[in-house]
Design a protein around this motif. Sequence first.
Motif, short mmCIF file in Angstrom:
data_model
loop_
_atom_site.label_atom_id
_atom_site.label_comp_id
_atom_site.label_asym_id
_atom_site.label_seq_id
_atom_site.Cartn_x
_atom_site.Cartn_y
_atom_site.Cartn_z
N ARG A 1 0.79 -1.24 0.00
CA ARG A 1 0.00 0.00 0.00
C ARG A 1 0.82 1.29 0.00
O ARG A 1 0.47 2.27 0.62
CB ARG A 1 -0.98 0.02 1.17
CG ARG A 1 -2.12 -0.97 1.02
CD ARG A 1 -3.35 -0.49 1.78
NE ARG A 1 -4.45 -1.42 1.62
CZ ARG A 1 -4.82 -2.30 2.55
NH1 ARG A 1 -4.17 -2.36 3.69
NH2 ARG A 1 -5.85 -3.10 2.33
N LYS B 1 2.26 4.61 -2.13
CA LYS B 1 1.68 5.50 -3.14
C LYS B 1 2.73 5.83 -4.20
O LYS B 1 3.93 5.64 -3.96
CB LYS B 1 1.19 6.79 -2.49
CG LYS B 1 0.35 6.61 -1.23
CD LYS B 1 -0.91 5.84 -1.46
CE LYS B 1 -1.87 5.93 -0.27
NZ LYS B 1 -1.27 5.52 1.02
N ARG C 1 0.05 -1.43 -5.73
CA ARG C 1 -0.15 -1.32 -4.28
C ARG C 1 0.87 -2.10 -3.46
O ARG C 1 0.74 -2.20 -2.24
CB ARG C 1 -1.56 -1.80 -3.92
CG ARG C 1 -2.66 -0.95 -4.55
CD ARG C 1 -4.02 -1.49 -4.14
NE ARG C 1 -5.09 -0.79 -4.85
CZ ARG C 1 -6.07 -0.12 -4.27
NH1 ARG C 1 -6.13 -0.05 -2.96
NH2 ARG C 1 -7.01 0.46 -4.98
#
Length: 374
Positions: free
Chosen positions: A297, A299, A330
């Motif tokens: 996760r 960015k 991700r």
Amino acid sequence: MAKSLFFPGNVPLRLSQIPRSISSHNQTNSSLPLSSTTKQFRHGFQRILHFDAKSTRSLCTKAVISEIPNQRYYPKVGAHSTGPIPASQLLQVVETAAKTGAQVVMEAVNKPQNISYKGVTDLVTDTDKMSEAAILDVVNKNFGDHLVLGEEGGIIGDSSSDYLWCIDPLDGTTNFAHCYPSFAVSVGVLFRGKPAAASVVEFVGGPMCWNTRTFSATAGGGAFCNGKKIHVSQTEQVERSLLVTGFGYEHDHAWATNMELFKEFTDISRGVRRLGAAAVDMCHVALGIVEAYWEYRLKPWDMAAGVLIVEEAGGAITRMDGGKFCVFDRSVLVSNGALHARLLEKIAPATEKLKSENFEHSLWFKPENYTTDL
């Protein structure tokens, strides 16, 4: 008293010193073919910023095996070139932008911080915002028609541009707020969706002795730290490796899965560190002082610069399920290459299991209408 941030030769870079046109011969990276073992799946974009409509993509969980025993190759993530902008010109602006943001951070590092929160523990400071504003000023003065994705400001500019600047004005804000070393300013620029140039200014030392070192890379041009070429380590055994990972702010299934991976690799390696700044972690892989880093996760602004620096230093990058990576994914696993397959033996099955438990693995934070070669 805040210390000044000095650049090579102890002379601060100025925007007026950036030539608008510098001739350069761009090298290109040729992407290697994926394994024939693939499967197709549908995905949709989560509405956090603006995203493309549904499309298909391939999942490759096996590396391409060469004729050299025990040698595997992984698809390149970097752009084939820096496009119509010469590599030297693009890199100079990227480095100036990162160093300009770092100057803001350096002036604030020993001062009390005005802290606000994005979540229960996810904080942001005024320094994050001021650093991003300073970086944007550099980008706009040089490439006002380019698209920008900043951690604090979101999408700014023309989505029809081939170039997308991914800006993390202060990666490791929590560390910065505590004056704990391991934070950086990260600036990466994509050409048609793939990293083309990157710079990360890492803060090293600690209170009363802060200093910086600057990592940089261009697609096909190698990776450098303070102007000297760097290369990943040659370690081939997990047992002799020092590894790094990271944990998000949500204590959910992905967090629990990675906690188990943390335990497994701590048991069989020289240790697993959690430093708290993705760009720093990846630069440490590129520098050869750790062998690998992985996290769920992240960015685009966390990864755009770091993955190019690792690749240009000779490392390998995939998703944590082993599939071909892009900066809108991700999950990421970066390594020295020699260990990548061994790490995936544990990381890929854990990630596949996580996906079966409804872990969202579609692309995210991809600006709507931004043209890519993905």
